[in-house]
Design a protein around this motif. Structure first.
Motif, PDB file in Angstrom:
ATOM      1  N   LEU A 113     -34.295 -23.233-116.208  1.00  0.00           N
ATOM      2  CA  LEU A 113     -32.849 -22.987-116.201  1.00  0.00           C
ATOM      3  C   LEU A 113     -32.041 -24.258-116.053  1.00  0.00           C
ATOM      4  CD1 LEU A 113     -32.559 -19.724-114.038  1.00  0.00           C
ATOM      5  CD2 LEU A 113     -32.154 -19.986-116.490  1.00  0.00           C
ATOM      6  N   GLU A 114     -32.615 -25.260-115.398  1.00  0.00           N
ATOM      7  CA  GLU A 114     -31.904 -26.533-115.230  1.00  0.00           C
ATOM      8  C   GLU A 114     -31.663 -27.192-116.587  1.00  0.00           C
ATOM      9  OE1 GLU A 114     -30.505 -27.755-112.555  1.00  0.00           O
ATOM     10  OE2 GLU A 114     -31.130 -25.943-111.498  1.00  0.00           O
ATOM     11  N   ASP A 115     -32.632 -27.025-117.501  1.00  0.00           N
ATOM     12  CA  ASP A 115     -32.464 -27.599-118.854  1.00  0.00           C
ATOM     13  C   ASP A 115     -31.309 -26.906-119.596  1.00  0.00           C
ATOM     14  OD1 ASP A 115     -34.594 -29.260-118.401  1.00  0.00           O
ATOM     15  OD2 ASP A 115     -36.056 -27.998-119.441  1.00  0.00           O
ATOM     16  N   ILE A 116     -31.242 -25.580-119.395  1.00  0.00           N
ATOM     17  CA  ILE A 116     -30.158 -24.840-120.053  1.00  0.00           C
ATOM     18  C   ILE A 116     -28.804 -25.254-119.473  1.00  0.00           C
ATOM     19  CG2 ILE A 116     -29.180 -22.552-120.429  1.00  0.00           C
ATOM     20  CD1 ILE A 116     -32.015 -21.430-120.420  1.00  0.00           C
ATOM     21  N   LYS A 117     -28.731 -25.406-118.147  1.00  0.00           N
ATOM     22  CA  LYS A 117     -27.490 -25.829-117.506  1.00  0.00           C
ATOM     23  C   LYS A 117     -27.073 -27.225-117.979  1.00  0.00           C
ATOM     24  CE  LYS A 117     -27.882 -22.985-113.311  1.00  0.00           C
ATOM     25  NZ  LYS A 117     -28.024 -22.987-111.830  1.00  0.00           N
ATOM     26  N   ALA A 118     -28.083 -28.093-118.165  1.00  0.00           N
ATOM     27  CA  ALA A 118     -27.775 -29.446-118.662  1.00  0.00           C
ATOM     28  C   ALA A 118     -27.160 -29.387-120.048  1.00  0.00           C
ATOM     29  CB  ALA A 118     -29.043 -30.295-118.664  1.00  0.00           C
ATOM     30  N   LEU A 119     -27.703 -28.493-120.883  1.00  0.00           N
ATOM     31  CA  LEU A 119     -27.142 -28.340-122.238  1.00  0.00           C
ATOM     32  C   LEU A 119     -25.734 -27.756-122.181  1.00  0.00           C
ATOM     33  CD1 LEU A 119     -30.255 -26.990-124.207  1.00  0.00           C
ATOM     34  CD2 LEU A 119     -29.154 -29.214-124.466  1.00  0.00           C
ATOM     35  N   GLU A 120     -25.507 -26.806-121.270  1.00  0.00           N
ATOM     36  CA  GLU A 120     -24.165 -26.231-121.138  1.00  0.00           C
ATOM     37  C   GLU A 120     -23.151 -27.272-120.674  1.00  0.00           C
ATOM     38  OE1 GLU A 120     -24.899 -23.015-118.460  1.00  0.00           O
ATOM     39  OE2 GLU A 120     -25.052 -21.542-120.087  1.00  0.00           O
ATOM     40  N   SER A 121     -23.591 -28.155-119.755  1.00  0.00           N
ATOM     41  CA  SER A 121     -22.729 -29.237-119.293  1.00  0.00           C
ATOM     42  C   SER A 121     -22.400 -30.191-120.430  1.00  0.00           C
ATOM     43  CB  SER A 121     -23.410 -29.983-118.147  1.00  0.00           C
ATOM     44  OG  SER A 121     -22.604 -31.066-117.715  1.00  0.00           O
ATOM     45  N   LYS A 122     -23.420 -30.473-121.238  1.00  0.00           N
ATOM     46  CA  LYS A 122     -23.205 -31.351-122.401  1.00  0.00           C
ATOM     47  C   LYS A 122     -22.224 -30.703-123.380  1.00  0.00           C
ATOM     48  CE  LYS A 122     -25.667 -33.553-126.238  1.00  0.00           C
ATOM     49  NZ  LYS A 122     -26.981 -33.745-126.910  1.00  0.00           N
ATOM     50  N   ALA A 123     -22.385 -29.395-123.626  1.00  0.00           N
ATOM     51  CA  ALA A 123     -21.499 -28.689-124.558  1.00  0.00           C
ATOM     52  C   ALA A 123     -20.061 -28.696-124.048  1.00  0.00           C
ATOM     53  CB  ALA A 123     -21.979 -27.257-124.764  1.00  0.00           C
TER      54      ALA A 123
END
Length: 379
Positions: free
Chosen positions: A37-47
């Motif tokens: 989930l941390e990887d997904i959150k990182a992508l959401e932050s990037k988006a």
């Protein structure tokens, strides 16, 4: 270095592509149960960061594009808003008049729209479109415009007759043959200068393109037609214009007389050589025609409703300048030639404070064969 609208467009496209790709990665990772989930959150932050950048660039792009459109609108030419071809011509003519009266330069765009082959704006030669319309659409009418030949050729020379046979003895002993022998078989046109003035007030200049063009075209076209009538029907021509008048002693067109004008016209038609008689027309004053009808009708109203051609046997064209002396003949042998180099300029009327749009023209009228005409007169 300051970014241009082009640079911002490229940046906007780059960020937009990255944002779209990141959103796809988020969807892909979210559909995989094993993804942290941390990887997904990182992508959401990037988006979110990319979206913020995209919004900033989009706002700047819209502002710069609006400024550019406003600037281009301020630089529009006089014809940019004229979509319809007729509206474009009217706008171009109005722009030419306004620029001339104000002493401004006429734009190449305007000159090109009016058919000017040389759109440099460095000369004051009337463009083709205006020239042609002035000749064919005046308010004041010259009846000969429907009968005579009209050309616009510099230094025009033409033969008096349109054809020859290998044995031309058939004209040697006729009136036509004698005329050709004494005066030659060629007609050479000269340049006779005159000016037409169209008054232009501030009110007219500020009017719509349509009103301005109608005013100027009407004045100039009518001036040309009025000048044509004046020289062609002059009973006492000005010096240098004698050859243009049907009534001049220089042309000495044969006069045919009769006890009444009606009889004189009939005799004049009959006196024409056969080839001319077949294509003959009559140019006369309306008052003379009504006098003829009054005598012929003898109290009956029937003749008043008949066509003039039914009464006189040939097509009739009315012109008050021909009063008392109707002209009968084949008007193909009446020829007007305008020099195509008609000029325009401006002049101020110091008495009224109104500007004149001035047209300077050169034209000539030649009676190619005097044998093709007769002048009818009452004894």
């Amino acid at each position: 270095m300051a970014k241009t609208l082009f640079d911002v467009k490229n940046d906007l496209m780059t960020i937009g592509n990255s944002l779209a790709a990141t959103k796809q990665d988020i969807l892909a990772k979210a559909s995989q149960p094993e993804t942290d989930l941390e990887d997904i959150k990182a992508l959401e932050s990037k988006a979110a960061g990319l979206q913020a950048r995209f919004d900033i660039l989009q706002k700047e792009h819209d502002s710069m594009e609006a400024d550019q459109k406003a600037s281009l609108k301020g630089q529009q030419g006089p014809l940019d808003n004229a979509g319809d071809p007729k509206a474009k011509i009217a706008a171009a003519k109005a722009s030419l008049v306004r620029a001339t009266v104000k002493g401004d330069r006429v734009s190449p765009e305007v000159r090109a729209a009016l058919g000017d082959g040389n759109a440099t704006g460095g000369e004051n030669i009337l463009p083709t479109t205006m020239f042609n319309e002035l000749l064919h659409e005046p308010f004041v009418r010259n009846p000969l415009r429907d009968l005579s030949m009209f050309t616009t050729v510099t230094n025009l020379e033409i033969p008096k007759i349109a054809f020859e046979l290998d044995d031309d003895a058939f004209i040697e002993d006729t009136e036509v043959g004698k005329e050709l022998k004494s005066e030659g078989s060629k007609v050479t046109f000269t340049r006779n200068k005159f000016k037409v003035f169209a008054p232009v007030s501030e009110t007219i200049l500020a009017a719509t393109d349509t009103n301005l063009v109608q005013t100027i075209d009407g004045a100039l076209g009518s001036g040309l037609a009025a000048k044509e009538k004046k020289v062609v029907f002059a009973k006492t021509p000005n010096v240098g214009e004698e050859h243009m008048s049907f009534y001049s002693t220089q042309n000495a067109i044969t006069e045919v007389t009769g006890a009444s004008l009606y009889i004189a016209i009939k005799k004049a038609v009959a006196a024409l050589p056969e080839d001319f008689r077949e294509n003959a027309s009559i140019v006369m004053a309306y008052t003379d025609y009504m006098d003829i009808i009054e005598v012929l009708a003898n109290g009956s109203a029937t003749l008043y409703t008949a066509q003039p051609e039914q009464i006189l046997g040939k097509p009739v064209f009315f012109c008050d300048a021909a009063v008392g002396s109707p002209i009968v003949g084949d008007f193909r042998y009446s020829h007007f030639n305008y020099d195509p180099q008609i000029m325009y300029d401006r002049d101020k009327n110091v008495r009224t404070g109104i500007w004149d749009f001035v047209l300077t023209a050169w034209f000539d009228h030649r009676i190619k064969l005097k044998s093709a005409f007769r002048i009818a007169k009452k004894v």
